[in-house]
Design a protein around this motif. Structure first.
Motif: not given
Length: 233
Positions: A41-69
């Motif tokens: 109760p009273g808490e706020t969930f933040s996707f960016n705060k919890l997941v953080g920056n998706a970087t290569r160092r963390k194991g993230y790879v190139k996937g589909m991103r939308l840029s200007n449609g």
């Protein structure tokens, strides 16, 4: 409160499927940060705060991103599918969405679409976030994970709530302004009394208007004043 699953691999326009397969890797990493989280109760969930920056160092790879449609490869691409899943489930709960941005373009034709167009989320670390707040007196828990074919999730509550929810679209239409096409609809939510099954309230959640990046076929198109929908820059 709500359980939902979304297909992991779905052909979207002319996008290359390798980006979809890489997206699965990214979703597994993001789900590890979200699964089991409690929102008291009273808490706020933040996707960016919890997941953080998706970087290569963390194991993230190139996937589909939308840029200007346009669909383009990018590190961490595809984790917005998790934000989409969370947003859809939150809309079916008493939790309060406090921050959410959607894409300003409609990039792909509806191919196997399950949810109404216009309920997705745009996530860009660290300035485009998805957040919701618990304004109730009980604790909720998020469970998410990647199955064989689906991204799966559910919201759990300490006890049964008095209401359930139905989320749907109204006023779906395609508009033509000059040489460009736009898509418009409204997202509505009906509040239902769990005991009687009767509707006890209805609210407009969002009116969506987005530039269409494909040629609409098999649908009625309405011509509108170009001044109302200026050409996209």
């Amino acid at each position: 409160m709500k359980r939902h699953k979304s297909l992991l691999l779905r052909q979207l326009g002319e996008t290359e499927m390798w980006m979809q397969h890489n997206k699965v890797t990214n979703l597994k990493l993001a789900c590890e940060q979200v699964d089991g989280v409690l929102i008291k109760p009273g808490e706020t969930f933040s996707f960016n705060k919890l997941v953080g920056n998706a970087t290569r160092r963390k194991g993230y790879v190139k996937g589909m991103r939308l840029s200007n449609g346009q669909a383009k490869p990018g590190i961490g691409g595809g984790i917005c599918q998790l934000a989409n899943l969370l947003h859809w489930m939150v809309l079916h709960s008493p939790l309060t969405v406090t921050q959410r941005s959607n894409h300003s373009f409609d990039p792909f034709p509806d191919n196997g679409r399950v949810l109404p167009w216009g309920v997705g989320c745009s996530i860009v670390y660290n300035y485009v976030d998805f957040q919701f707040r618990n304004d109730t007196d009980q604790t909720f828990q998020l469970r998410v994970g990647v199955g064989e074919r689906y991204l799966e999730g559910e919201i759990l509550a300490e006890r049964s709530t008095s209401s359930s929810y139905r989320v749907f679209a109204r006023g779906e239409r395609f508009l033509r302004a000059g040489t460009e096409y736009f898509r418009r609809n409204e997202i509505w939510r009906t509040v239902i009394d769990r005991r009687t099954g009767a509707a006890i309230g209805e609210e407009l959640l969002k009116e969506n208007v987005a530039l269409v990046k494909y040629m609409p076929t098999g649908v009625d198109v309405i011509d509108v004043d170009l001044r109302q929908y200026p050409p996209a820059s």
